[in-house]
Write a protein that holds these residues in place. Structure first.
Motif, PDB file in Angstrom:
ATOM      1  N   UNK A  33       0.822  -1.121  -0.141  1.00 36.38           N
ATOM      2  CA  UNK A  33      -0.032   0.082  -0.149  1.00 36.38           C
ATOM      3  C   UNK A  33       0.842   1.241   0.189  1.00 36.38           C
ATOM      4  N   UNK A  34       0.282   2.459  -0.422  1.00 34.08           N
ATOM      5  CA  UNK A  34       0.902   3.621  -0.353  1.00 34.08           C
ATOM      6  C   UNK A  34       0.321   4.753   0.560  1.00 34.08           C
ATOM      7  N   UNK A  35       1.092   5.482   1.309  1.00 38.57           N
ATOM      8  CA  UNK A  35       0.719   6.262   2.042  1.00 38.57           C
ATOM      9  C   UNK A  35       0.182   7.448   1.405  1.00 38.57           C
ATOM     10  N   UNK A  36      -1.138   7.738   2.172  1.00 36.37           N
ATOM     11  CA  UNK A  36      -2.007   8.651   1.366  1.00 36.37           C
ATOM     12  C   UNK A  36      -3.100   9.203   2.445  1.00 36.37           C
ATOM     13  N   UNK A  37      -4.060  10.048   1.850  1.00 36.95           N
ATOM     14  CA  UNK A  37      -5.091  10.772   2.721  1.00 36.95           C
ATOM     15  C   UNK A  37      -5.920   9.772   3.287  1.00 36.95           C
ATOM     16  N   UNK A  38      -6.489  10.136   4.659  1.00 36.67           N
ATOM     17  CA  UNK A  38      -7.541   9.451   5.345  1.00 36.67           C
ATOM     18  C   UNK A  38      -8.418  10.340   5.402  1.00 36.67           C
ATOM     19  N   UNK A  39      -9.620  10.142   4.836  1.00 37.77           N
ATOM     20  CA  UNK A  39     -10.865  11.125   4.587  1.00 37.77           C
ATOM     21  C   UNK A  39     -11.727  10.919   5.777  1.00 37.77           C
ATOM     22  N   UNK A  40     -11.911   9.909   6.554  1.00 36.85           N
ATOM     23  CA  UNK A  40     -12.900   9.851   7.608  1.00 36.85           C
ATOM     24  C   UNK A  40     -14.093   9.681   7.467  1.00 36.85           C
ATOM     25  N   UNK A  41     -14.589   9.501   6.142  1.00 34.49           N
ATOM     26  CA  UNK A  41     -16.002   9.372   5.948  1.00 34.49           C
ATOM     27  C   UNK A  41     -16.006   8.664   4.558  1.00 34.49           C
ATOM     28  N   UNK A  42     -17.482   8.504   3.945  1.00 35.84           N
ATOM     29  CA  UNK A  42     -17.552   7.941   2.641  1.00 35.84           C
ATOM     30  C   UNK A  42     -17.496   9.012   1.622  1.00 35.84           C
ATOM     31  N   UNK A  43     -17.487   8.316   0.399  1.00 33.57           N
ATOM     32  CA  UNK A  43     -17.460   9.084  -0.638  1.00 33.57           C
ATOM     33  C   UNK A  43     -18.098   8.657  -1.785  1.00 33.57           C
ATOM     34  N   UNK A  44     -18.343   9.323  -2.737  1.00 38.79           N
ATOM     35  CA  UNK A  44     -19.787   9.057  -3.799  1.00 38.79           C
ATOM     36  C   UNK A  44     -19.294   7.565  -4.557  1.00 38.79           C
ATOM     37  N   UNK A  45     -20.291   6.845  -4.865  1.00 37.68           N
ATOM     38  CA  UNK A  45     -20.047   5.302  -5.194  1.00 37.68           C
ATOM     39  C   UNK A  45     -19.308   5.396  -6.476  1.00 37.68           C
ATOM     40  N   UNK A  46     -19.334   6.490  -7.390  1.00 41.10           N
ATOM     41  CA  UNK A  46     -18.627   6.480  -8.567  1.00 41.10           C
ATOM     42  C   UNK A  46     -17.182   6.963  -8.493  1.00 41.10           C
ATOM     43  N   UNK A  47     -16.745   7.440  -7.419  1.00 47.94           N
ATOM     44  CA  UNK A  47     -15.457   7.831  -7.324  1.00 47.94           C
ATOM     45  C   UNK A  47     -14.197   6.726  -7.621  1.00 47.94           C
ATOM     46  N   UNK A  48     -13.140   7.130  -8.017  1.00 49.51           N
ATOM     47  CA  UNK A  48     -12.198   6.275  -8.275  1.00 49.51           C
ATOM     48  C   UNK A  48     -12.565   5.463  -9.797  1.00 49.51           C
ATOM     49  N   UNK A  49     -11.515   4.870 -10.148  1.00 51.39           N
ATOM     50  CA  UNK A  49     -11.729   4.114 -11.435  1.00 51.39           C
ATOM     51  C   UNK A  49     -12.392   2.444 -10.989  1.00 51.39           C
ATOM     52  N   UNK A  50     -13.016   1.776 -11.965  1.00 50.63           N
ATOM     53  CA  UNK A  50     -13.718   0.649 -11.500  1.00 50.63           C
ATOM     54  C   UNK A  50     -12.291  -0.641 -11.901  1.00 50.63           C
ATOM     55  N   UNK A  51     -12.995  -1.814 -11.587  1.00 48.04           N
ATOM     56  CA  UNK A  51     -11.681  -2.929 -11.879  1.00 48.04           C
ATOM     57  C   UNK A  51     -12.293  -3.370 -13.185  1.00 48.04           C
ATOM     58  N   UNK A  52     -11.419  -4.391 -13.371  1.00 48.00           N
ATOM     59  CA  UNK A  52     -11.605  -4.930 -14.912  1.00 48.00           C
ATOM     60  C   UNK A  52     -12.955  -5.176 -15.504  1.00 48.00           C
ATOM     61  N   UNK A  53     -14.080  -5.675 -14.380  1.00 47.14           N
ATOM     62  CA  UNK A  53     -15.345  -6.037 -15.022  1.00 47.14           C
ATOM     63  C   UNK A  53     -16.158  -4.699 -15.169  1.00 47.14           C
ATOM     64  N   UNK A  54     -15.613  -3.647 -14.565  1.00 48.09           N
ATOM     65  CA  UNK A  54     -16.512  -2.339 -14.635  1.00 48.09           C
ATOM     66  C   UNK A  54     -16.994  -1.980 -13.304  1.00 48.09           C
TER      67      UNK A  54
END
Length: 524
Positions: free
Chosen positions: A422-443
């Motif tokens: 893993x890589x050190x990064x931000x800890x948001x402390x709450x949920x984010x929108x469901x379409x945040x980030x990229x999907x996996x190989x299936x979408x």
């Protein structure tokens, strides 16, 4: 209010206690210098809750409750809670007299339990030393019981063997990373070498041209000789390339035989189901992605999991549709008419604070409205879809990769919980929108992090006897818990792995619990 443990010493042994006439059991909620935490969702202290659970049902064996069983149950449960919530709280126990002399029993089992009660000394599998059960621990890596606490790593709760294996694995990961960096550095050098070679060939051609002019040799003959030399050189290199290609393909095929997915997906993966690659419910607008049929090795295939992720076993599944996103607050409110989420941030955020029983009620209403047979996915279906990667190999995380960072998923990526993968990064402390980030190989979006996702299966301590056809495992539940997968916004990298399993009581509802839906096409 959280309490800080003081130096509460156990009572001194007196003549009555040592002779077995007087028995004393001292249970402390945490060790010296630690805090005893409150569990807001339960409206109890963590220690008090599990002590109550142990007294009521969980620590009983054969209709009697022995002191060492109660202590062991409370210690393990509080330790797991503390690990999951990134705090330190380790119950401490002291007992005067034989461990099995303190017991509760009822009816016809009382006399038998008292007769069979004996010293609760167990042998450590590492050093062979004899210890009271309350002075031993269970390794969270290999699952071995009755290990002396002197062998316990206080940070990871692993035995020396598992700790050494984890360190060796991290060392191999670092070596591979260094090798990759070295190869990346070599690429510019290879490019420069190619440029130099091309220049040399051009220089040779100019030399031949000048030589032809000097010797007055027909240019056609010179060019023919030059091209014949290039052809011979190219043929030699092509033969070597061809041999290397076949050797490489053979190695790839051997590696593919050990792949977690057999057979590998076709070039057009993920393929199409009866409704295409994606399906949108016409009544609710909920989106689903086709997960093609196949086989995979379920469990701890990377060797860094817990005992409940074993034994690794082969599962073969039929194709099914799985929710493209976790069910959102907007979708829940559309069906149920209210929003139970603690993080009320918008319709595209995952619904949270829903229990397994709440989800069952939602599914019943949804099915009546849509005419479909939506359901929670089985644990096997969830892990199969989460571990999917475009080339057919299983991945450590639901992102389709073997490493993870806060730019790819919503979890606790702070430096305190750095892992080799893993890589050190931000800890948001709450949920984010469901379409945040990229999907996996299936979408599929956010199969790792954001909210834990309920599945249909009830909780079992291991995979021994688990179904191999991808169906839910619902018989003989452990402690009446149901399984959740995928981890949440507050957990650290080890918990975000696709193979990790956890469980909650069907009535539990907190701000880390959500779900996504599935439906198998052969039932439609």
């Amino acid at each position: 209010m959280d309490l800080l443990s003081r130096n509460i010493d156990p009572p001194a042994a007196d003549a009555d206690a040592s002779s077995g006439k007087r028995l004393t059991l001292l249970l402390k909620a945490c060790s010296k210098g630690q805090r005893a935490y409150e569990w807001e969702a339960r409206e109890h202290g963590v220690f008090s809750w599990y002590l109550r659970q142990g007294l009521e049902k969980e620590a009983w064996r054969d209709h009697c409750l022995k002191a060492h069983q109660l202590c062991q149950y409370v210690s393990e449960q509080v330790k797991r809670w503390a690990l999951a919530n990134h705090v330190q709280q380790m119950p401490d126990f002291h007992q005067m007299g034989r461990a099995d002399d303190i017991l509760l029993a009822g009816g016809e089992h009382a006399a038998q339990a008292q007769t069979e009660a004996g010293p609760a000394l167990v042998s450590c599998p590492i050093c062979g030393g004899m210890n009271d059960l309350v002075a031993t621990f269970r390794c969270l890596g290999c699952g071995r019981e009755h290990l002396c606490k002197k062998h316990q790593d206080q940070t990871s709760f692993l035995c020396p063997v598992c700790l050494r294996s984890r360190e060796e694995y991290a060392k191999r990961q670092r070596a591979e990373a260094e090798k990759k960096q070295q190869e990346e550095k070599e690429q510019p050098r290879q490019a420069e070498k190619k440029v130099d070679t091309d220049r040399l060939k051009k220089g040779e051609a100019r030399t031949l041209t000048r030589l032809a002019g000097t010797l007055k040799v027909p240019m056609l003959v010179v060019c023919g000789l030059f091209l014949l030399g290039l052809y011979a050189e190219h043929s030699s290199k092509s033969d070597q390339s061809l041999v290397q290609k076949y050797v490489s393909q053979a190695g790839t095929e051997r590696q593919g035989q050990q792949s977690a997915f057999l057979p590998a997906p076709p070039p057009s993966a993920p393929g199409e189901g009866p409704y295409g690659k994606e399906y949108r419910d016409p009544d609710t607008g909920m989106e689903f992605v086709w997960v093609p049929p196949g086989s995979f090795d379920m469990g701890d295939t990377f060797g860094d999991g817990d005992g409940d992720e074993k034994p690794v076993h082969r599962v073969r599944l039929q194709g099914f549709y799985l929710g493209k996103y976790a069910v959102t607050q907007g979708e829940w409110e559309q069906i149920m008419g209210e929003n139970p989420s603690r993080f009320k941030k918008g319709p595209r955020y995952p619904v949270d604070s829903v229990s397994w029983k709440d989800v069952e009620g939602f599914i019943g209403k949804l099915n009546r409205k849509s005419g479909k047979r939506y359901a929670l996915p089985s644990e096997a279906q969830w892990e199969y879809a989460a571990g999917w990667r475009a080339d057919g190999m299983k991945s450590r995380f639901g992102t389709g990769k073997d490493s993870i960072g806060a730019d790819e998923a919503n979890f606790n990526a702070s430096k305190e919980y750095k892992k080799s993968y893993s890589r050190v990064g931000e800890y948001r402390g709450e949920t984010v929108a469901v379409d945040s980030f990229s999907p996996n190989g299936l979408g599929l979006y956010q199969m790792s992090g954001n909210v834990w996702e309920w599945v249909q299966d009830c909780r079992h301590d291991t995979y021994q006897g688990a179904p191999t056809d991808g169906s839910a495992w619902e018989g003989a539940c452990s402690a009446s818990f149901h399984v959740v997968r995928g981890c949440c916004w507050s957990d650290y990298p080890w918990f975000v792995r696709s193979a990790l399993r956890s469980g909650f009581s069907p009535g539990d509802a907190n701000n880390s619990l959500g779900f996504r839906l599935a439906f198998p096409v052969h039932q439609q």
